[in-house]
Design a protein around this motif. Sequence first.
Motif, PDB file in Angstrom:
ATOM      1  N   CYS A 178      -4.953 -11.788 -23.902  1.00 23.46           N
ATOM      2  CA  CYS A 178      -4.391 -10.961 -22.824  1.00 23.46           C
ATOM      3  C   CYS A 178      -2.984 -10.491 -23.215  1.00 23.46           C
ATOM      4  O   CYS A 178      -2.682  -9.291 -23.141  1.00 23.46           O
ATOM      5  CB  CYS A 178      -4.370 -11.820 -21.557  1.00 23.46           C
ATOM      6  N   ASN A 179      -2.152 -11.421 -23.642  1.00 22.59           N
ATOM      7  CA  ASN A 179      -0.786 -11.053 -24.048  1.00 22.59           C
ATOM      8  C   ASN A 179      -0.813 -10.101 -25.242  1.00 22.59           C
ATOM      9  O   ASN A 179      -0.021  -9.168 -25.324  1.00 22.59           O
ATOM     10  CB  ASN A 179       0.034 -12.298 -24.402  1.00 22.59           C
ATOM     11  N   GLY A 180      -1.747 -10.352 -26.146  1.00 23.94           N
ATOM     12  CA  GLY A 180      -1.860  -9.537 -27.351  1.00 23.94           C
ATOM     13  C   GLY A 180      -2.247  -8.093 -27.058  1.00 23.94           C
ATOM     14  O   GLY A 180      -2.073  -7.212 -27.895  1.00 23.94           O
ATOM     15  N   HIS A 181      -2.772  -7.869 -25.857  1.00 26.56           N
ATOM     16  CA  HIS A 181      -3.133  -6.497 -25.481  1.00 26.56           C
ATOM     17  C   HIS A 181      -2.069  -5.862 -24.592  1.00 26.56           C
ATOM     18  O   HIS A 181      -2.343  -4.889 -23.871  1.00 26.56           O
ATOM     19  CB  HIS A 181      -4.519  -6.455 -24.822  1.00 26.56           C
ATOM     20  N   GLY A 182      -0.886  -6.431 -24.660  1.00 22.09           N
ATOM     21  CA  GLY A 182       0.261  -5.796 -24.010  1.00 22.09           C
ATOM     22  C   GLY A 182       0.284  -5.916 -22.501  1.00 22.09           C
ATOM     23  O   GLY A 182       0.950  -5.128 -21.830  1.00 22.09           O
ATOM     24  N   VAL A 183      -0.442  -6.904 -21.957  1.00 25.30           N
ATOM     25  CA  VAL A 183      -0.395  -7.085 -20.497  1.00 25.30           C
ATOM     26  C   VAL A 183       0.950  -7.733 -20.143  1.00 25.30           C
ATOM     27  O   VAL A 183       1.245  -8.827 -20.611  1.00 25.30           O
ATOM     28  CB  VAL A 183      -1.581  -7.944 -19.994  1.00 25.30           C
ATOM     29  N   SER A 184       1.705  -7.049 -19.330  1.00 27.31           N
ATOM     30  CA  SER A 184       3.063  -7.498 -19.004  1.00 27.31           C
ATOM     31  C   SER A 184       3.039  -8.808 -18.229  1.00 27.31           C
ATOM     32  O   SER A 184       2.091  -9.097 -17.484  1.00 27.31           O
ATOM     33  CB  SER A 184       3.723  -6.397 -18.179  1.00 27.31           C
ATOM     34  N   SER A 185       4.101  -9.578 -18.371  1.00 29.77           N
ATOM     35  CA  SER A 185       4.175 -10.849 -17.633  1.00 29.77           C
ATOM     36  C   SER A 185       4.328 -10.586 -16.131  1.00 29.77           C
ATOM     37  O   SER A 185       4.154 -11.482 -15.316  1.00 29.77           O
ATOM     38  CB  SER A 185       5.331 -11.703 -18.150  1.00 29.77           C
ATOM     39  N   SER A 186       4.642  -9.354 -15.756  1.00 35.77           N
ATOM     40  CA  SER A 186       4.756  -9.045 -14.322  1.00 35.77           C
ATOM     41  C   SER A 186       3.397  -8.749 -13.686  1.00 35.77           C
ATOM     42  O   SER A 186       3.302  -8.601 -12.467  1.00 35.77           O
ATOM     43  CB  SER A 186       5.690  -7.850 -14.113  1.00 35.77           C
ATOM     44  N   VAL A 187       2.350  -8.675 -14.496  1.00 37.69           N
ATOM     45  CA  VAL A 187       0.998  -8.493 -13.950  1.00 37.69           C
ATOM     46  C   VAL A 187       0.529  -9.852 -13.413  1.00 37.69           C
ATOM     47  O   VAL A 187       0.468 -10.824 -14.176  1.00 37.69           O
ATOM     48  CB  VAL A 187       0.028  -7.962 -15.039  1.00 37.69           C
ATOM     49  N   PRO A 188       0.221  -9.959 -12.109  1.00 45.87           N
ATOM     50  CA  PRO A 188      -0.141 -11.261 -11.541  1.00 45.87           C
ATOM     51  C   PRO A 188      -1.388 -11.864 -12.206  1.00 45.87           C
ATOM     52  O   PRO A 188      -2.342 -11.151 -12.511  1.00 45.87           O
ATOM     53  CB  PRO A 188      -0.419 -10.960 -10.065  1.00 45.87           C
ATOM     54  N   ARG A 189      -1.333 -13.179 -12.414  1.00 45.40           N
ATOM     55  CA  ARG A 189      -2.452 -13.896 -13.036  1.00 45.40           C
ATOM     56  C   ARG A 189      -2.740 -15.145 -12.208  1.00 45.40           C
ATOM     57  O   ARG A 189      -1.806 -15.774 -11.714  1.00 45.40           O
ATOM     58  CB  ARG A 189      -2.072 -14.358 -14.454  1.00 45.40           C
ATOM     59  N   VAL A 190      -4.004 -15.480 -12.069  1.00 54.08           N
ATOM     60  CA  VAL A 190      -4.363 -16.743 -11.415  1.00 54.08           C
ATOM     61  C   VAL A 190      -5.365 -17.496 -12.280  1.00 54.08           C
ATOM     62  O   VAL A 190      -6.070 -16.901 -13.105  1.00 54.08           O
ATOM     63  CB  VAL A 190      -4.952 -16.543  -9.984  1.00 54.08           C
ATOM     64  N   LEU A 191      -5.402 -18.801 -12.058  1.00 52.81           N
ATOM     65  CA  LEU A 191      -6.308 -19.673 -12.803  1.00 52.81           C
ATOM     66  C   LEU A 191      -7.364 -20.204 -11.833  1.00 52.81           C
ATOM     67  O   LEU A 191      -7.020 -20.649 -10.736  1.00 52.81           O
ATOM     68  CB  LEU A 191      -5.490 -20.837 -13.382  1.00 52.81           C
ATOM     69  N   VAL A 192      -8.616 -20.149 -12.241  1.00 51.30           N
ATOM     70  CA  VAL A 192      -9.697 -20.608 -11.368  1.00 51.30           C
ATOM     71  C   VAL A 192     -10.560 -21.645 -12.091  1.00 51.30           C
ATOM     72  O   VAL A 192     -11.130 -21.365 -13.151  1.00 51.30           O
ATOM     73  CB  VAL A 192     -10.589 -19.423 -10.905  1.00 51.30           C
ATOM     74  N   GLY A 193     -10.634 -22.833 -11.503  1.00 43.21           N
ATOM     75  CA  GLY A 193     -11.554 -23.871 -11.979  1.00 43.21           C
ATOM     76  C   GLY A 193     -12.816 -23.774 -11.144  1.00 43.21           C
ATOM     77  O   GLY A 193     -12.783 -24.058  -9.942  1.00 43.21           O
ATOM     78  N   ASN A 194     -13.916 -23.389 -11.760  1.00 42.69           N
ATOM     79  CA  ASN A 194     -15.158 -23.169 -11.005  1.00 42.69           C
ATOM     80  C   ASN A 194     -16.128 -24.347 -11.173  1.00 42.69           C
ATOM     81  O   ASN A 194     -15.957 -25.181 -12.049  1.00 42.69           O
ATOM     82  CB  ASN A 194     -15.809 -21.860 -11.497  1.00 42.69           C
ATOM     83  N   LYS A 195     -17.136 -24.395 -10.329  1.00 36.06           N
ATOM     84  CA  LYS A 195     -18.219 -25.395 -10.304  1.00 36.06           C
ATOM     85  C   LYS A 195     -17.751 -26.740  -9.737  1.00 36.06           C
ATOM     86  O   LYS A 195     -18.215 -27.806 -10.165  1.00 36.06           O
ATOM     87  CB  LYS A 195     -18.850 -25.591 -11.701  1.00 36.06           C
ATOM     88  N   CYS A 196     -16.828 -26.690  -8.781  1.00 35.57           N
ATOM     89  CA  CYS A 196     -16.347 -27.920  -8.159  1.00 35.57           C
ATOM     90  C   CYS A 196     -17.433 -28.645  -7.344  1.00 35.57           C
ATOM     91  O   CYS A 196     -17.247 -29.797  -6.955  1.00 35.57           O
ATOM     92  CB  CYS A 196     -15.157 -27.624  -7.257  1.00 35.57           C
ATOM     93  N   ASP A 197     -18.543 -27.950  -7.092  1.00 31.59           N
ATOM     94  CA  ASP A 197     -19.644 -28.619  -6.380  1.00 31.59           C
ATOM     95  C   ASP A 197     -20.279 -29.717  -7.232  1.00 31.59           C
ATOM     96  O   ASP A 197     -20.904 -30.647  -6.707  1.00 31.59           O
ATOM     97  CB  ASP A 197     -20.709 -27.575  -5.980  1.00 31.59           C
ATOM     98  N   LEU A 198     -20.096 -29.650  -8.542  1.00 33.82           N
ATOM     99  CA  LEU A 198     -20.695 -30.658  -9.432  1.00 33.82           C
ATOM    100  C   LEU A 198     -19.734 -31.847  -9.557  1.00 33.82           C
ATOM    101  O   LEU A 198     -19.203 -32.157 -10.627  1.00 33.82           O
ATOM    102  CB  LEU A 198     -20.987 -30.041 -10.810  1.00 33.82           C
ATOM    103  N   VAL A 199     -19.529 -32.515  -8.420  1.00 33.98           N
ATOM    104  CA  VAL A 199     -18.464 -33.527  -8.328  1.00 33.98           C
ATOM    105  C   VAL A 199     -18.606 -34.680  -9.323  1.00 33.98           C
ATOM    106  O   VAL A 199     -17.613 -35.242  -9.770  1.00 33.98           O
ATOM    107  CB  VAL A 199     -18.342 -34.088  -6.888  1.00 33.98           C
TER     108      VAL A 199
END
Length: 236
Positions: free
Chosen positions: A137-158
């Motif tokens: 992502c950084n290597g493609h020039g996406v600025s640090s001001s572009v909002p980013r979120v992290l998602v951990g999926n499959k929490c149903d598989l406790v």
Amino acid sequence: MANEFPESREGTANSRHANLTSSLDLSTSLDHSVQTRIFKIIVIGDSNVGKTCLTFRFTGGAFPCKTEATIGVDFREKAVEIEGEKIKVQVWDTAGQERFRKSMVEHYYRNVHAVVFVYDVTKMASFQNLKTWIQECNGHGVSSSVPRVLVGNKCDLVDQIQVPSNTALKFADAHNMLLFETSAKDPKESQNVDSIFMCLACRLKAQKYLIYRDVEREDGRVRLKHQPDPKSNCPC
Ligand SMILES: Nc1nc2c(ncn2[C@@H]2O[C@H](COP(=O)(O)OP(=O)(O)OP(=O)(O)O)[C@@H](O)[C@H]2O)c(=O)[nH]1
Ligand SMILES: [Mg+2]
């Protein structure tokens, strides 16, 4: 308060579609005829982490009974209303498999407004690989001001969780991202899935005055100046 009205669209594009570029350019345009802004949000991460299911849950309100590996990109749109403004959230569901994405990567990152990085909480390797995705992502020039979120999926598989929440939280903090742990499959989590995208849309909406007031045109393309809006009431 953010609320939604029902309108969603789906499309697909891969390296075999010749007119891809023109359709992709739409994602960054301001639709002046109806004054609707379009926010391009890309969803990135290893194959099989659930990117397609998460985007489907957000735009279609359900968990797909069957998915296949994404080829190129599937783009889905959902019209939402935030504080009286109608906005189109255009979600780009990208391919996790290298062979299905390599010719598309430039298009993914071009004029992107926000990025969602996804890992599978039951697969440590998908979490460890986030570094590579962030580098890309950084290597493609996406600025640090572009909002980013992290998602951990499959929490149903406790019983199968491999990535502890505090490890993920540290990583998210270190990369200036919010962390969402959720499940595309569990219907009880659907509001949480919505909030991933709505949170980003609210943040982007906070740039409203910049978009309408400080818009610059270069080479026929619209470029936005990113500045935080101190009056934003974004829930996140
Ligand atoms: N238990 C559980 N399974 C899920 C969840 N989300 C996705 N899956 C399953 O994980 C598999 C992969 O899901 P996809 O959404 O196709 O994964 P993807 O990240 O889009 O994969 P690529 O398109 O290859 O990059 C499918 O069998 C889904 O049914 C979830 O929240 N919980
Ligand atoms: Mg997919």
